[in-house]
Scaffold this motif. Structure first.
Motif, PDB file in Angstrom:
ATOM      1  N   THR A 196     -34.837  11.243  13.078  1.00 31.73           N
ATOM      2  CA  THR A 196     -34.203  12.255  13.324  1.00 31.73           C
ATOM      3  C   THR A 196     -34.186  12.499  14.495  1.00 31.73           C
ATOM      4  O   THR A 196     -32.958  13.051  15.184  1.00 31.73           O
ATOM      5  CB  THR A 196     -34.607  13.613  12.185  1.00 31.73           C
ATOM      6  N   VAL A 197     -35.138  12.751  15.290  1.00 33.07           N
ATOM      7  CA  VAL A 197     -35.481  12.862  16.625  1.00 33.07           C
ATOM      8  C   VAL A 197     -34.601  11.893  17.729  1.00 33.07           C
ATOM      9  O   VAL A 197     -33.843  12.321  18.493  1.00 33.07           O
ATOM     10  CB  VAL A 197     -37.103  12.946  17.103  1.00 33.07           C
ATOM     11  N   ARG A 198     -34.816  10.647  17.284  1.00 35.03           N
ATOM     12  CA  ARG A 198     -33.978   9.556  17.898  1.00 35.03           C
ATOM     13  C   ARG A 198     -32.477   9.840  17.506  1.00 35.03           C
ATOM     14  O   ARG A 198     -31.702   9.684  18.732  1.00 35.03           O
ATOM     15  CB  ARG A 198     -34.382   8.255  17.544  1.00 35.03           C
ATOM     16  N   GLN A 199     -32.068  10.071  16.528  1.00 40.26           N
ATOM     17  CA  GLN A 199     -30.574  10.404  16.305  1.00 40.26           C
ATOM     18  C   GLN A 199     -30.063  11.295  16.906  1.00 40.26           C
ATOM     19  O   GLN A 199     -28.928  11.597  17.099  1.00 40.26           O
ATOM     20  CB  GLN A 199     -30.445  10.482  14.675  1.00 40.26           C
ATOM     21  N   LEU A 200     -30.907  12.571  17.328  1.00 39.78           N
ATOM     22  CA  LEU A 200     -30.524  13.661  17.972  1.00 39.78           C
ATOM     23  C   LEU A 200     -30.455  13.535  19.371  1.00 39.78           C
ATOM     24  O   LEU A 200     -29.967  14.414  19.983  1.00 39.78           O
ATOM     25  CB  LEU A 200     -31.281  14.844  17.398  1.00 39.78           C
ATOM     26  N   GLY A 201     -30.943  12.467  19.669  1.00 37.88           N
ATOM     27  CA  GLY A 201     -31.105  12.210  21.309  1.00 37.88           C
ATOM     28  C   GLY A 201     -31.905  13.060  21.943  1.00 37.88           C
ATOM     29  O   GLY A 201     -32.162  13.229  23.162  1.00 37.88           O
ATOM     30  N   ALA A 202     -33.016  13.515  20.958  1.00 40.20           N
ATOM     31  CA  ALA A 202     -33.984  14.442  21.761  1.00 40.20           C
ATOM     32  C   ALA A 202     -35.071  13.748  22.318  1.00 40.20           C
ATOM     33  O   ALA A 202     -35.319  12.546  22.104  1.00 40.20           O
ATOM     34  CB  ALA A 202     -34.675  15.290  20.594  1.00 40.20           C
ATOM     35  N   THR A 203     -35.679  14.117  23.602  1.00 41.89           N
ATOM     36  CA  THR A 203     -36.766  13.569  24.105  1.00 41.89           C
ATOM     37  C   THR A 203     -37.912  14.239  23.918  1.00 41.89           C
ATOM     38  O   THR A 203     -38.961  13.625  24.220  1.00 41.89           O
ATOM     39  CB  THR A 203     -36.391  13.642  25.717  1.00 41.89           C
ATOM     40  N   ALA A 204     -37.880  15.372  23.226  1.00 38.79           N
ATOM     41  CA  ALA A 204     -39.284  16.198  23.009  1.00 38.79           C
ATOM     42  C   ALA A 204     -38.942  17.247  21.818  1.00 38.79           C
ATOM     43  O   ALA A 204     -38.058  17.830  21.823  1.00 38.79           O
ATOM     44  CB  ALA A 204     -39.810  17.092  24.246  1.00 38.79           C
ATOM     45  N   ALA A 205     -39.903  17.282  21.012  1.00 40.08           N
ATOM     46  CA  ALA A 205     -39.471  18.113  19.729  1.00 40.08           C
ATOM     47  C   ALA A 205     -41.126  18.409  19.249  1.00 40.08           C
ATOM     48  O   ALA A 205     -41.923  17.521  19.368  1.00 40.08           O
ATOM     49  CB  ALA A 205     -38.906  17.518  18.655  1.00 40.08           C
ATOM     50  N   PHE A 206     -41.325  19.667  18.463  1.00 37.73           N
ATOM     51  CA  PHE A 206     -42.384  20.050  17.772  1.00 37.73           C
ATOM     52  C   PHE A 206     -41.856  20.217  16.388  1.00 37.73           C
ATOM     53  O   PHE A 206     -40.895  20.912  16.098  1.00 37.73           O
ATOM     54  CB  PHE A 206     -43.150  21.103  18.373  1.00 37.73           C
ATOM     55  N   VAL A 207     -42.838  19.914  15.564  1.00 35.24           N
ATOM     56  CA  VAL A 207     -42.895  20.174  14.067  1.00 35.24           C
ATOM     57  C   VAL A 207     -43.269  21.878  14.032  1.00 35.24           C
ATOM     58  O   VAL A 207     -44.495  21.899  14.261  1.00 35.24           O
ATOM     59  CB  VAL A 207     -43.323  19.397  13.141  1.00 35.24           C
ATOM     60  N   VAL A 208     -42.552  22.762  13.848  1.00 34.26           N
ATOM     61  CA  VAL A 208     -43.221  24.189  13.651  1.00 34.26           C
ATOM     62  C   VAL A 208     -43.917  24.355  12.589  1.00 34.26           C
ATOM     63  O   VAL A 208     -45.053  24.968  12.377  1.00 34.26           O
ATOM     64  CB  VAL A 208     -42.071  25.198  13.980  1.00 34.26           C
TER      65      VAL A 208
ATOM     66  N   VAL B  43     -43.230  15.528  18.253  1.00 31.77           N
ATOM     67  CA  VAL B  43     -42.418  14.168  18.127  1.00 31.77           C
ATOM     68  C   VAL B  43     -41.761  13.849  19.330  1.00 31.77           C
ATOM     69  O   VAL B  43     -41.239  14.637  20.107  1.00 31.77           O
ATOM     70  CB  VAL B  43     -41.495  14.592  17.042  1.00 31.77           C
ATOM     71  N   ALA B  44     -41.849  12.474  19.629  1.00 36.99           N
ATOM     72  CA  ALA B  44     -41.298  11.889  20.894  1.00 36.99           C
ATOM     73  C   ALA B  44     -40.562  10.616  20.360  1.00 36.99           C
ATOM     74  O   ALA B  44     -40.500  10.193  19.345  1.00 36.99           O
ATOM     75  CB  ALA B  44     -42.277  11.658  21.834  1.00 36.99           C
TER      76      ALA B  44
ATOM     77  N   LEU C 279     -36.557  21.575  19.172  1.00 33.31           N
ATOM     78  CA  LEU C 279     -36.262  20.603  20.262  1.00 33.31           C
ATOM     79  C   LEU C 279     -36.132  21.243  21.495  1.00 33.31           C
ATOM     80  O   LEU C 279     -35.926  22.469  21.737  1.00 33.31           O
ATOM     81  CB  LEU C 279     -34.856  20.078  19.918  1.00 33.31           C
ATOM     82  N   LEU C 280     -36.862  20.543  22.375  1.00 38.78           N
ATOM     83  CA  LEU C 280     -37.217  21.079  23.766  1.00 38.78           C
ATOM     84  C   LEU C 280     -36.418  20.223  24.730  1.00 38.78           C
ATOM     85  O   LEU C 280     -36.955  19.109  25.245  1.00 38.78           O
ATOM     86  CB  LEU C 280     -38.873  21.003  24.225  1.00 38.78           C
ATOM     87  N   PRO C 281     -35.040  20.510  24.949  1.00 41.24           N
ATOM     88  CA  PRO C 281     -34.267  19.720  25.918  1.00 41.24           C
ATOM     89  C   PRO C 281     -34.772  19.698  27.426  1.00 41.24           C
ATOM     90  O   PRO C 281     -34.155  18.621  27.713  1.00 41.24           O
ATOM     91  CB  PRO C 281     -32.676  20.230  25.603  1.00 41.24           C
ATOM     92  N   ASP C 282     -35.254  20.339  27.795  1.00 43.18           N
ATOM     93  CA  ASP C 282     -35.702  20.476  29.124  1.00 43.18           C
ATOM     94  C   ASP C 282     -37.070  19.646  29.426  1.00 43.18           C
ATOM     95  O   ASP C 282     -37.553  19.794  30.534  1.00 43.18           O
ATOM     96  CB  ASP C 282     -35.878  21.890  29.808  1.00 43.18           C
ATOM     97  N   HIS C 283     -37.649  18.969  28.578  1.00 42.80           N
ATOM     98  CA  HIS C 283     -38.713  18.271  28.319  1.00 42.80           C
ATOM     99  C   HIS C 283     -38.656  16.910  27.826  1.00 42.80           C
ATOM    100  O   HIS C 283     -37.817  16.559  27.342  1.00 42.80           O
ATOM    101  CB  HIS C 283     -39.957  18.967  27.607  1.00 42.80           C
ATOM    102  N   GLU C 284     -39.617  16.010  28.212  1.00 45.22           N
ATOM    103  CA  GLU C 284     -39.849  14.719  27.850  1.00 45.22           C
ATOM    104  C   GLU C 284     -41.027  14.312  27.347  1.00 45.22           C
ATOM    105  O   GLU C 284     -42.028  14.810  28.194  1.00 45.22           O
ATOM    106  CB  GLU C 284     -39.469  13.801  28.910  1.00 45.22           C
ATOM    107  N   PHE C 285     -41.366  13.916  26.072  1.00 47.12           N
ATOM    108  CA  PHE C 285     -42.780  13.569  25.783  1.00 47.12           C
ATOM    109  C   PHE C 285     -42.745  12.046  25.743  1.00 47.12           C
ATOM    110  O   PHE C 285     -42.045  11.282  25.419  1.00 47.12           O
ATOM    111  CB  PHE C 285     -43.133  14.169  24.355  1.00 47.12           C
ATOM    112  N   SER C 286     -44.096  11.770  25.945  1.00 44.32           N
ATOM    113  CA  SER C 286     -44.553  10.273  25.667  1.00 44.32           C
ATOM    114  C   SER C 286     -46.052  10.272  25.479  1.00 44.32           C
ATOM    115  O   SER C 286     -46.627  11.170  25.729  1.00 44.32           O
ATOM    116  CB  SER C 286     -44.261   9.485  27.199  1.00 44.32           C
ATOM    117  N   ARG C 287     -46.367   8.937  25.132  1.00 40.05           N
ATOM    118  CA  ARG C 287     -47.763   8.689  24.599  1.00 40.05           C
ATOM    119  C   ARG C 287     -48.449   7.913  25.671  1.00 40.05           C
ATOM    120  O   ARG C 287     -47.703   6.853  25.927  1.00 40.05           O
ATOM    121  CB  ARG C 287     -47.993   8.090  23.474  1.00 40.05           C
ATOM    122  N   GLU C 288     -49.428   8.370  26.610  1.00 46.62           N
ATOM    123  CA  GLU C 288     -50.028   7.276  27.516  1.00 46.62           C
ATOM    124  C   GLU C 288     -51.616   7.360  27.280  1.00 46.62           C
ATOM    125  O   GLU C 288     -52.121   8.384  26.892  1.00 46.62           O
ATOM    126  CB  GLU C 288     -49.522   8.032  29.034  1.00 46.62           C
TER     127      GLU C 288
END
Length: 135
Positions: A21-33, A68-69, A107-116
């Protein structure tokens, strides 16, 4: 922040569906509330244990939260069984929806999440960039 309510259906894999879902929405950062619903199978990785434990029963989701990223999710969940016993841990793939799962994604459109890699913990940890830090 943009709210995105989501309903999952019987037979879906909870983690796969959230990531898709996050990929389909084109989101770069999200939280499950929060999330509620039921599972027929839960795959939970308990603290300090490397492999998930499989629970097969009629299970109720009491809590579901996490990040979710596009590259994956870090989710925690607690579930209860028919005797009211509660189990909780990291959500692994293979958590199968029994009747429904209702989730609120932020969805947090002004952010980008990654795992590093984090040298302090030795684990892949959340790395947060804001829009001005994007390459």
């Amino acid at each position: 922040m943009q709210a995105h309510p989501l309903r999952l259906h019987p037979g879906q894999d909870l983690r796969d569906a959230l990531e898709q879902t996050v990929r389909q929405l084109g989101a770069t950062a999200a939280f499950v509330v929060q999330g509620i619903g039921s599972l027929s199978v839960a795959q939970l990785r308990f603290a300090g244990i490397e492999q998930p434990t499989e629970l097969r029963a009629d299970l109720e989701i009491l809590t579901l939260a996490g990040s979710v990223a596009p590259g994956g999710a870090h989710l925690h969940m607690s579930v209860s069984d028919a005797q009211g016993r509660v189990f909780g841990g990291h959500v692994a793939r293979g958590c199968i929806v029994r009747t429904t799962v209702e989730i609120l994604l932020a969805l947090l459109p002004d952010h980008e999440f990654s795992r590093e890699p984090d040298p302090q913990t030795g684990f892949m940890e959340l790395h947060i960039r804001n829009a001005t830090q994007r390459k």
